[in-house]
Design a protein around this motif. Structure first.
Motif, PDB file in Angstrom:
ATOM      1  N   ALA A 136       0.818  -1.213   0.000  1.00  0.00           N
ATOM      2  CA  ALA A 136       0.000   0.000   0.000  1.00  0.00           C
ATOM      3  C   ALA A 136       0.852   1.264   0.000  1.00  0.00           C
ATOM      4  O   ALA A 136       0.561   2.230  -0.714  1.00  0.00           O
ATOM      5  CB  ALA A 136      -0.938  -0.003   1.206  1.00  0.00           C
ATOM      6  N   VAL A 137       1.917   1.270   0.790  1.00  0.00           N
ATOM      7  CA  VAL A 137       2.794   2.443   0.867  1.00  0.00           C
ATOM      8  C   VAL A 137       3.555   2.610  -0.443  1.00  0.00           C
ATOM      9  O   VAL A 137       3.703   3.737  -0.952  1.00  0.00           O
ATOM     10  CB  VAL A 137       3.776   2.314   2.048  1.00  0.00           C
ATOM     11  N   LEU A 155       1.201   4.000  -2.993  1.00  0.00           N
ATOM     12  CA  LEU A 155       0.947   5.416  -2.735  1.00  0.00           C
ATOM     13  C   LEU A 155       2.080   6.277  -3.286  1.00  0.00           C
ATOM     14  O   LEU A 155       1.836   7.323  -3.912  1.00  0.00           O
ATOM     15  CB  LEU A 155       0.789   5.663  -1.233  1.00  0.00           C
ATOM     16  N   ALA A 211       0.544   8.066   4.318  1.00  0.00           N
ATOM     17  CA  ALA A 211       1.351   6.849   4.197  1.00  0.00           C
ATOM     18  C   ALA A 211       1.132   5.935   5.401  1.00  0.00           C
ATOM     19  O   ALA A 211       1.103   4.706   5.273  1.00  0.00           O
ATOM     20  CB  ALA A 211       2.829   7.213   4.075  1.00  0.00           C
ATOM     21  N   ALA A 260      -2.121   4.137   4.929  1.00  0.00           N
ATOM     22  CA  ALA A 260      -1.924   3.081   3.942  1.00  0.00           C
ATOM     23  C   ALA A 260      -1.244   1.870   4.567  1.00  0.00           C
ATOM     24  O   ALA A 260      -1.617   0.718   4.308  1.00  0.00           O
ATOM     25  CB  ALA A 260      -1.089   3.610   2.773  1.00  0.00           C
ATOM     26  N   GLU A 269      -3.759   0.001   6.767  1.00  0.00           N
ATOM     27  CA  GLU A 269      -4.706  -0.775   5.960  1.00  0.00           C
ATOM     28  C   GLU A 269      -4.036  -2.038   5.426  1.00  0.00           C
ATOM     29  O   GLU A 269      -4.643  -3.110   5.382  1.00  0.00           O
ATOM     30  CB  GLU A 269      -5.235   0.067   4.800  1.00  0.00           C
ATOM     31  N   ALA A 270      -2.777  -1.919   5.020  1.00  0.00           N
ATOM     32  CA  ALA A 270      -2.038  -3.082   4.529  1.00  0.00           C
ATOM     33  C   ALA A 270      -1.876  -4.126   5.630  1.00  0.00           C
ATOM     34  O   ALA A 270      -2.006  -5.330   5.393  1.00  0.00           O
ATOM     35  CB  ALA A 270      -0.666  -2.646   4.001  1.00  0.00           C
TER      36      ALA A 270
END
Length: 322
Positions: free
Chosen positions: A161-162, A165, A195, A198, A201-202
């Motif tokens: 996710a990061v 982003l 970040a 993210a 969430e990951a």
């Protein structure tokens, strides 16, 4: 299970109103203290138990017991999330006054993702019973990793996710208050706070690999599994601030969670065998599952308190003397 529409509406309204009240109460960034975290934790637990009472009265004892078991199971498994939250906050050096805002949006994302995963999971389990054996294998493997000390280390900076982003938009090095996105030289730039969301969430997607199969062992009814998950997730922020700084003291809790995962795996195997092989093969009743989870958690916490981790016992004694 025949769940009346009004009960779904009550659940949805409760969640939306709770999130709105929480957001308004914390609209001004500030450090969440132990007392405030304790009050909010009590509120979330009370809300979950009240809803559980409604489930008992409306849907019966079996549904009520399944809800309570699933909620307690998800609550216990979510403790692992707290360690990851602490890791992410330390990695990104998130100021303490911004942490609640990050977790708030992390919770909203978790509610959405769990709705998708649990809906798919219930559909798959109801159609393909053999999947329960695969779920059991996942839980056994997770239990083994915890007990053998081979849990995968989560690297916040390298999470998918990061990295995604950073490809979508540049991320500035410094925080800009509670903003997630700012305009810099005519372009939109993400702040480290986005970040962090993210990364959280990951992390939740990773934990869903254990959480979803585990809760489906308790019930294959979407209402039961999702409402129990939702109320456990809603109280996650307050629980984090309540236990922040104390997580390392509950060092036997991870072992307890490993035992719980193994127990749930056995429950899944018996459940699948009962449906696919022979009805004479007994299933583990929900009241028994609830009792086992409570006993294991209580034993883990008690043992952690009676046997502090190395290096803590002397510090605790010194603090007590002062």
């Amino acid at each position: 299970m025949d769940v009346p529409v009004w009960l779904w509406i009550v659940f949805a309204v409760t969640v939306v109103v709770s999130l709105a009240v929480d957001l308004l109460a914390h609209r001004k960034a500030h450090v969440i203290g132990f007392k405030e975290a304790g009050l909010w934790s009590a509120l979330w637990v009370g809300l979950a138990l009240v809803f559980g009472a409604v489930v008992f009265v409306t849907l019966g004892t079996t549904a009520g017991t399944e809800y309570t078991t699933a909620w307690l199971l998800e609550k216990s498994l979510s403790v692992d999330n707290l360690f990851v939250f602490a890791l992410i906050f330390a990695y990104f050096k998130v100021p303490r006054e911004y942490q609640h805002r990050v977790l708030f949006f992390g919770v909203i994302g978790a509610l959405v993702f769990r709705a998708v995963f649990l809906t798919l999971g219930v559909a798959v389990v109801n159609r393909f019973t053999f999947v329960l054996f695969l779920f059991a294998a996942v839980l056994f493997y997770s239990s083994y990793k915890i007990l053998s000390g081979q849990e995968e280390n989560f690297d916040p900076g390298k999470s998918f996710a990061v990295r995604l982003l950073r490809k979508v938009m540049p991320v500035q090095d410094h925080y800009s208050g509670t903003h997630f996105v700012v305009h810099e030289e005519g372009r939109r730039v993400a702040t480290p706070l986005l970040a962090v969301v993210a990364a959280i969430e990951a992390a939740d997607l990773i934990f869903a690999v254990d959480s979803v199969p585990a809760v489906l062992a308790v019930s294959d009814d979407l209402f039961i599994v999702y409402t129990s998950n939702a109320f456990a997730i809603l109280g996650l922020r307050a629980l984090y601030f309540l236990l922040a700084g104390l997580l390392d003291r509950f060092h036997y809790l991870s072992h307890g969670l490993a035992v719980i995962l193994a127990f749930i795996a056995v429950k899944l195997i018996l459940q699948a065998a009962h449906k696919m092989i022979s009805t004479s093969i007994p299933e583990i009743p929900s009241p028994v599952s609830l009792a086992v989870i409570v006993v294991i958690l209580a034993a883990s916490v008690t043992l952690s308190m009676r046997r502090p981790p190395e290096g803590k016992e002397g510090a605790d004694t010194s603090s007590a003397e002062k």
